[in-house]
Design a protein around this motif. Structure first.
Motif, PDB file in Angstrom:
ATOM      1  N   CYS A 120       0.828  -1.217   0.000  1.00 15.22           N
ATOM      2  CA  CYS A 120       0.000   0.000   0.000  1.00 15.22           C
ATOM      3  C   CYS A 120       0.861   1.266   0.000  1.00 15.22           C
ATOM      4  O   CYS A 120       0.574   2.228  -0.731  1.00 15.22           O
ATOM      5  CB  CYS A 120      -0.935  -0.003   1.210  1.00 15.22           C
ATOM      6  N   TYR A 124       1.039   4.185  -2.802  1.00 16.44           N
ATOM      7  CA  TYR A 124       0.830   5.586  -2.425  1.00 16.44           C
ATOM      8  C   TYR A 124       2.014   6.452  -2.859  1.00 16.44           C
ATOM      9  O   TYR A 124       1.843   7.561  -3.401  1.00 16.44           O
ATOM     10  CB  TYR A 124       0.638   5.686  -0.914  1.00 16.44           C
ATOM     11  N   GLN A 137      -2.369  13.612  -0.944  1.00 13.43           N
ATOM     12  CA  GLN A 137      -3.669  13.238  -0.410  1.00 13.43           C
ATOM     13  C   GLN A 137      -3.507  12.594   0.970  1.00 13.43           C
ATOM     14  O   GLN A 137      -2.405  12.360   1.444  1.00 13.43           O
ATOM     15  CB  GLN A 137      -4.363  12.251  -1.362  1.00 13.43           C
ATOM     16  N   LEU A 138      -4.643  12.323   1.581  1.00 13.33           N
ATOM     17  CA  LEU A 138      -4.625  11.661   2.882  1.00 13.33           C
ATOM     18  C   LEU A 138      -3.849  10.344   2.775  1.00 13.33           C
ATOM     19  O   LEU A 138      -4.116   9.552   1.867  1.00 13.33           O
ATOM     20  CB  LEU A 138      -6.059  11.373   3.334  1.00 13.33           C
ATOM     21  N   TRP A 140      -3.798   7.213   3.031  1.00 12.16           N
ATOM     22  CA  TRP A 140      -4.719   6.093   3.306  1.00 12.16           C
ATOM     23  C   TRP A 140      -4.019   4.767   3.660  1.00 12.16           C
ATOM     24  O   TRP A 140      -4.600   3.949   4.362  1.00 12.16           O
ATOM     25  CB  TRP A 140      -5.655   5.887   2.120  1.00 12.16           C
ATOM     26  N   ILE A 143      -4.164   3.508   7.287  1.00 13.96           N
ATOM     27  CA  ILE A 143      -5.289   2.731   7.834  1.00 13.96           C
ATOM     28  C   ILE A 143      -4.944   1.235   7.811  1.00 13.96           C
ATOM     29  O   ILE A 143      -5.139   0.514   8.797  1.00 13.96           O
ATOM     30  CB  ILE A 143      -6.569   3.004   7.028  1.00 13.96           C
TER      31      ILE A 143
END
Length: 232
Positions: A120, A124, A137-138, A140, A143
């Motif tokens: 991930c 990203y 961006q956030l 993610w 998470i």
């Protein structure tokens, strides 16, 4: 009962086990050995002379250890099934198995944390490559990282609970296998030794008769084919 690794479990006590080697052999144990030798002869693993010699030794076996040399080159040298290992396992060995199961869960949890997190974050980083910090961006993947890391923490914190649960499952399996072994032992003890001996003698006699018939047929066919022609 075939000539596979499970054949050793046909004995009331495994003859290969050093703890059982000096136990007196029962009529059922001797019959089991002669039956396996008969199957080996039927499959062509032993000739008639070898079969007779080993069968004679099996019938005269005094202890279980005497049966091992007669069968060890015919039956695979594999360990007994897991259930029978559980029956013989000590509480310390069961505890060790339960801890090994927890260690396996821990490895899976760590792999479940590292692999998805790395993938991930790599995705990203690839998408954010070349963008200014203000355009990012956030994150993610954070998470995924947090969720999978919490699972690692859970496995470590719940170590004793996981071990206790696995230990209870092993104890339950051992109780079932012990019950099954007790039924098998009771069934063997109900066998009539004289009937078993008679069945063994009958099987041996039939095998000899069959071998003699085959030998006579081969000789007859050979003589018919290669008989010199008579005077015309």
């Amino acid at each position: 009962m075939g000539l596979d690794a499970d054949a050793w479990s046909a004995f009331q006590h495994d003859p290969r086990d050093p703890a059982h080697a000096r136990l007196r052999a029962s009529d059922a144990d001797r019959f089991t050995a002669t039956h396996l030798l008969g199957e080996a002869y039927a499959e062509g693993r032993l000739d008639l002379e070898e079969h007779d010699e080993r069968t004679e030794h099996a019938r005269g076996a005094r202890v279980l250890g005497d049966l091992v040399p007669l069968l060890e080159d015919l039956v695979p040298r594999l360990t007994a099934p897991q259930g029978r290992g559980l029956v013989r396992a000590t509480p310390a060995e069961l505890r060790t198995r339960a801890e090994q199961e927890w260690a396996s869960d821990r490895r899976q949890a760590v792999l479940g944390f590292l692999a998805p997190s790395l993938i991930c974050w790599a995705v990203y980083a690839t998408l954010a490559w070349g963008e200014s910090p203000g355009e990012w961006q956030l994150p993610w993947p954070l998470i995924v990282t947090v969720v999978t890391f919490l699972n690692v923490v859970r496995v470590h914190v719940a170590r004793e609970d996981i071990v206790a649960s696995e230990l209870a499952a092993l104890e339950k399996k051992r109780a079932k296998e012990a019950k099954a072994l007790a039924k098998e032992s009771a069934a063997r003890e109900r066998l009539d030794p004289q009937a078993l001996q008679a069945a063994s003698e009958l099987a041996r006699r039939k095998a000899r008769e069959a071998a003699r018939t085959v030998e006579q047929d081969v000789v007859r066919r050979f003589n018919e084919r290669f008989r010199p022609p008579g005077p015309s």
